[in-house]
Design a protein around this motif. Structure first.
Motif, PDB file in Angstrom:
ATOM      1  N   ILE A 150      -0.680  28.834  -7.653  1.00  0.00           N
ATOM      2  CA  ILE A 150       0.601  29.536  -7.768  1.00  0.00           C
ATOM      3  C   ILE A 150       0.687  30.169  -9.158  1.00  0.00           C
ATOM      4  CG2 ILE A 150       3.124  29.365  -7.620  1.00  0.00           C
ATOM      5  CD1 ILE A 150       2.833  27.009  -5.761  1.00  0.00           C
ATOM      6  N   ASP A 151       0.615  31.478  -9.194  1.00  0.00           N
ATOM      7  CA  ASP A 151       0.690  32.198 -10.464  1.00  0.00           C
ATOM      8  C   ASP A 151       1.933  33.077 -10.491  1.00  0.00           C
ATOM      9  OD1 ASP A 151      -1.922  31.521 -11.796  1.00  0.00           O
ATOM     10  OD2 ASP A 151      -2.698  32.315  -9.904  1.00  0.00           O
ATOM     11  N   GLY A 152       2.277  33.510 -11.695  1.00  0.00           N
ATOM     12  CA  GLY A 152       3.407  34.420 -11.826  1.00  0.00           C
ATOM     13  C   GLY A 152       3.995  34.362 -13.220  1.00  0.00           C
ATOM     14  N   PRO A 153       4.953  35.240 -13.494  1.00  0.00           N
ATOM     15  CA  PRO A 153       5.547  35.322 -14.829  1.00  0.00           C
ATOM     16  C   PRO A 153       6.478  34.149 -15.131  1.00  0.00           C
ATOM     17  CG  PRO A 153       6.676  36.813 -13.336  1.00  0.00           C
ATOM     18  CD  PRO A 153       5.525  36.235 -12.563  1.00  0.00           C
ATOM     19  N   ALA A 154       6.937  34.081 -16.365  1.00  0.00           N
ATOM     20  CA  ALA A 154       7.788  32.983 -16.838  1.00  0.00           C
ATOM     21  C   ALA A 154       9.112  32.923 -16.080  1.00  0.00           C
ATOM     22  CB  ALA A 154       8.058  33.161 -18.331  1.00  0.00           C
ATOM     23  N   GLY A 155       9.486  31.726 -15.673  1.00  0.00           N
ATOM     24  CA  GLY A 155      10.778  31.520 -15.031  1.00  0.00           C
ATOM     25  C   GLY A 155      10.833  31.905 -13.565  1.00  0.00           C
ATOM     26  N   ALA A 156       9.678  32.170 -12.966  1.00  0.00           N
ATOM     27  CA  ALA A 156       9.653  32.570 -11.556  1.00  0.00           C
ATOM     28  C   ALA A 156       9.934  31.387 -10.627  1.00  0.00           C
ATOM     29  CB  ALA A 156       8.298  33.195 -11.212  1.00  0.00           C
ATOM     30  N   PHE A 184       1.463  34.576  -5.481  1.00  0.00           N
ATOM     31  CA  PHE A 184       1.952  35.205  -6.707  1.00  0.00           C
ATOM     32  C   PHE A 184       3.460  35.199  -6.617  1.00  0.00           C
ATOM     33  CE2 PHE A 184       2.898  38.539  -9.781  1.00  0.00           C
ATOM     34  CZ  PHE A 184       2.050  38.177 -10.817  1.00  0.00           C
ATOM     35  N   LEU A 185       4.057  34.282  -7.382  1.00  0.00           N
ATOM     36  CA  LEU A 185       5.506  34.070  -7.311  1.00  0.00           C
ATOM     37  C   LEU A 185       6.194  34.846  -8.423  1.00  0.00           C
ATOM     38  CD1 LEU A 185       7.734  32.470  -5.850  1.00  0.00           C
ATOM     39  CD2 LEU A 185       7.367  30.627  -7.494  1.00  0.00           C
ATOM     40  N   LEU A 215      -2.488  37.603 -16.984  1.00  0.00           N
ATOM     41  CA  LEU A 215      -1.625  37.385 -15.825  1.00  0.00           C
ATOM     42  C   LEU A 215      -1.769  38.583 -14.899  1.00  0.00           C
ATOM     43  CD1 LEU A 215       0.790  36.206 -14.185  1.00  0.00           C
ATOM     44  CD2 LEU A 215       2.307  37.372 -15.790  1.00  0.00           C
ATOM     45  N   VAL A 216      -2.279  38.314 -13.687  1.00  0.00           N
ATOM     46  CA  VAL A 216      -2.496  39.394 -12.732  1.00  0.00           C
ATOM     47  C   VAL A 216      -2.380  38.796 -11.337  1.00  0.00           C
ATOM     48  CG1 VAL A 216      -5.008  39.045 -12.690  1.00  0.00           C
ATOM     49  CG2 VAL A 216      -4.093  41.275 -12.122  1.00  0.00           C
ATOM     50  N   CYS A 217      -1.946  39.621 -10.398  1.00  0.00           N
ATOM     51  CA  CYS A 217      -1.872  39.162  -9.013  1.00  0.00           C
ATOM     52  C   CYS A 217      -3.250  39.315  -8.387  1.00  0.00           C
ATOM     53  CB  CYS A 217      -0.842  39.991  -8.258  1.00  0.00           C
ATOM     54  SG  CYS A 217      -0.709  39.545  -6.531  1.00  0.00           S
ATOM     55  N   ALA A 218      -3.856  38.210  -7.947  1.00  0.00           N
ATOM     56  CA  ALA A 218      -5.180  38.284  -7.310  1.00  0.00           C
ATOM     57  C   ALA A 218      -5.080  39.141  -6.049  1.00  0.00           C
ATOM     58  CB  ALA A 218      -5.666  36.876  -6.960  1.00  0.00           C
ATOM     59  N   SER A 219      -6.183  39.834  -5.734  1.00  0.00           N
ATOM     60  CA  SER A 219      -6.132  40.775  -4.605  1.00  0.00           C
ATOM     61  C   SER A 219      -5.834  40.063  -3.285  1.00  0.00           C
ATOM     62  CB  SER A 219      -7.452  41.533  -4.503  1.00  0.00           C
ATOM     63  OG  SER A 219      -8.498  40.601  -4.362  1.00  0.00           O
ATOM     64  N   ASP A 220      -6.208  38.790  -3.193  1.00  0.00           N
ATOM     65  CA  ASP A 220      -5.980  38.059  -1.946  1.00  0.00           C
ATOM     66  C   ASP A 220      -4.792  37.080  -2.034  1.00  0.00           C
ATOM     67  OD1 ASP A 220      -7.340  36.566  -3.812  1.00  0.00           O
ATOM     68  OD2 ASP A 220      -8.740  35.662  -2.388  1.00  0.00           O
ATOM     69  N   ALA A 221      -3.894  37.329  -2.998  1.00  0.00           N
ATOM     70  CA  ALA A 221      -2.717  36.462  -3.118  1.00  0.00           C
ATOM     71  C   ALA A 221      -1.568  36.977  -2.252  1.00  0.00           C
ATOM     72  CB  ALA A 221      -2.267  36.399  -4.579  1.00  0.00           C
ATOM     73  N   VAL A 222      -0.735  36.055  -1.801  1.00  0.00           N
ATOM     74  CA  VAL A 222       0.488  36.423  -1.099  1.00  0.00           C
ATOM     75  C   VAL A 222       1.580  36.599  -2.155  1.00  0.00           C
ATOM     76  CG1 VAL A 222       2.221  35.687   0.593  1.00  0.00           C
ATOM     77  CG2 VAL A 222      -0.184  35.027   0.888  1.00  0.00           C
ATOM     78  N   VAL A 223       2.188  37.776  -2.206  1.00  0.00           N
ATOM     79  CA  VAL A 223       3.248  38.018  -3.185  1.00  0.00           C
ATOM     80  C   VAL A 223       4.574  37.522  -2.623  1.00  0.00           C
ATOM     81  CG1 VAL A 223       4.479  39.735  -4.553  1.00  0.00           C
ATOM     82  CG2 VAL A 223       2.036  40.036  -4.076  1.00  0.00           C
ATOM     83  N   LEU A 224       5.241  36.684  -3.406  1.00  0.00           N
ATOM     84  CA  LEU A 224       6.522  36.138  -2.983  1.00  0.00           C
ATOM     85  C   LEU A 224       7.556  36.481  -4.059  1.00  0.00           C
ATOM     86  CD1 LEU A 224       7.483  34.462  -0.590  1.00  0.00           C
ATOM     87  CD2 LEU A 224       6.945  32.401  -1.866  1.00  0.00           C
ATOM     88  N   ASP A 225       8.428  37.417  -3.753  1.00  0.00           N
ATOM     89  CA  ASP A 225       9.487  37.776  -4.695  1.00  0.00           C
ATOM     90  C   ASP A 225      10.689  36.882  -4.399  1.00  0.00           C
ATOM     91  OD1 ASP A 225      11.556  38.820  -6.180  1.00  0.00           O
ATOM     92  OD2 ASP A 225      10.954  40.905  -5.844  1.00  0.00           O
ATOM     93  N   SER A 226      10.980  35.996  -5.336  1.00  0.00           N
ATOM     94  CA  SER A 226      12.004  34.980  -5.086  1.00  0.00           C
ATOM     95  C   SER A 226      13.382  35.383  -5.598  1.00  0.00           C
ATOM     96  CB  SER A 226      11.582  33.660  -5.722  1.00  0.00           C
ATOM     97  OG  SER A 226      11.676  33.760  -7.138  1.00  0.00           O
ATOM     98  N   THR A 227      13.534  36.658  -5.987  1.00  0.00           N
ATOM     99  CA  THR A 227      14.856  37.119  -6.429  1.00  0.00           C
ATOM    100  C   THR A 227      15.854  36.880  -5.297  1.00  0.00           C
ATOM    101  OG1 THR A 227      13.714  38.877  -7.639  1.00  0.00           O
ATOM    102  CG2 THR A 227      16.116  39.050  -7.484  1.00  0.00           C
ATOM    103  N   GLY A 228      16.893  36.122  -5.596  1.00  0.00           N
ATOM    104  CA  GLY A 228      17.907  35.855  -4.577  1.00  0.00           C
ATOM    105  C   GLY A 228      17.557  34.730  -3.617  1.00  0.00           C
TER     106      GLY A 228
END
Ligand code: CDP
Ligand code: CDP
Length: 226
Positions: free
Chosen positions: A9-15, A145-146, A191-204
Motif C-alpha cells: 500500500i503506497d501513497g502520499p502523506a495522510g492518505a 495506490f491510496l 513515490l510513484v504509482c506502480a503500473s499494476d497498482a489499483v488506484v484508490l482515491d479515498s477523498t470522501g
C-alpha cells in the motif's frame, strides 16, 4: 503457506495508509509493516548524532551501523533503535519535517529496502510506504495506490494533532505538499504509482469503506490465484 500473499500500500502523506493497512492485516490475519517508521527511526538517530542529510558519508556509516528492530503487535508496530524503544519519539514534528531529506539517501534506502524484503519473504504481509509496489516488493500480489486530495489529507492530520500542537490547517497543508514533492522528485525509488497498482482515491471515503474495498480486492486476488 502457499495461500498467503503480500499486499503493498503506497501513497502520499495522510492518505490513510497506516490506519487502513493495520486493519486490513488484522482482518486477513497478516502482519502489518509500516516502512515509514523505519525512515523515521533513521532520521531520529541522525538528528541525535548531529548528522545532516547533506553529509552522505556520515549518513552512510550511520545507516550501516544502525540496529533497527520492528516488532509487529496487536495495536500496531513497535520500533527499536539499538534496543531502545522509539515508537512515539519518531512521530515528532522535528522528525516529520526532516524525514524526506534523509529518505532520499541511497544507502539509507538500500539498507531499509533489504530489511523490508526480508520481513516480507514469508508472505502474509501488508506493507505500507512510498515505493513498496514499485521497488521493494515488485512481485506483491496486490498493490494499492491510496490517495486523497491534499486538502482532505491535511484536514485528517489536523484533526489528529490540533489539540496537542499549535499549527494551522494551511501550514499543515503546505508541509504535506512539500513532503509529497520531495518524495515524488527524489532520484532513488521515488513515490510513484506502480503500473499494476489499483488506484484508490479515498477523498470522501470513511476508513471502513477503504478497508472493505481493499479486503475485497485481496479476496478476489486470492480466488484468482487458486
Ligand atoms: O505517515 P506519514 O504519511 O506521515 O509518513 P510515513 O509513512 O511515516 O513516512 C515518512 C517519510 O518516510 C515519507 O515522507 C518518505 O520521505 C519516507 N518513506 C519513504 O521514502 N519510503 C517508504 N517506503 C516509506 C516512507
Ligand atoms: O499513513 P498515512 O500517512 O497514509 O495516513 P494515516 O496516518 O493512516 O491517516 C491519517 C489520518 O486520516 C488518521 O487520523 C486517520 O484516522 C484519518 N483517515 C480518515 O479520516 N479517513 C480515511 N478514509 C482514512 C484515514
Amino acid at each position: 503457506d502457499n495461500d498467503r500473499m503480500n499486499i503493498a500500500i503506497d501513497g502520499p502523506a495522510g492518505a490513510g495508509k497506516s490506519t487502513v493497512a493495520r486493519k486490513v492485516a488484522e482482518q486477513l490475519g497478516y502482519v502489518y509493516i509500516d516502512t515509514g517508521a523505519m525512515y523515521r527511526a533513521v532520521t531520529l538517530c541522525a538528528q541525535r548524532a548531529g548528522v545532516s542529510a547533506e553529509q552522505p558519508d556520515k549518513l552512510d556509516q550511520l545507516a550501516r551501523s544502525l540496529q533497527i528492530e520492528i516488532e509487529p503487535g496487536e495495536h500496531g508496530q513497535s520500533v527499536f533503535i539499538n534496543g531502545e524503544e522509539v515508537t512515539s519519539l519518531i512521530r515528532s514534528r522535528e522528525v516529520t519535517l526532516q524525514v524526506s531529506h534523509f529518505a532520499a539517501n541511497e544507502t539509507v534506502r538500500e539498507v531499509l529496502g533489504t530489511m523490508q524484503r526480508q520481513l516480507a519473504a514469508r508472505k502474509g504481509v501488508v506493507m505500507d510506504g512510498r515505493d513498496i509496489g514499485s521497488h521493494v516488493l515488485p512481485d506483491a500480489e496486490l498493490k494499492i495506490f491510496l490517495t486523497a486530495s491534499v486538502k482532505e489529507r491535511a484536514m485528517r492530520r489536523f484533526r489528529e494533532i490540533a489539540d496537542s500542537q499549535i499549527i494551522t490547517l494551511e501550514q499543515l497543508e503546505t508541509e504535506i505538499a512539500e513532503r509529497d514533492r520531495l518524495d515524488e522528485q527524489r532520484d532513488i525509488s521515488p513515490l510513484v504509482c506502480a503500473s499494476d497498482a489499483v488506484v484508490l482515491d479515498s477523498t470522501g471515503m470513511t476508513i471502513d469503506e477503504v478497508i472493505q474495498a481493499i479486503v475485497k480486492l485481496s479476496r478476489t486476488k486470492m480466488a484468482e490465484a487458486k
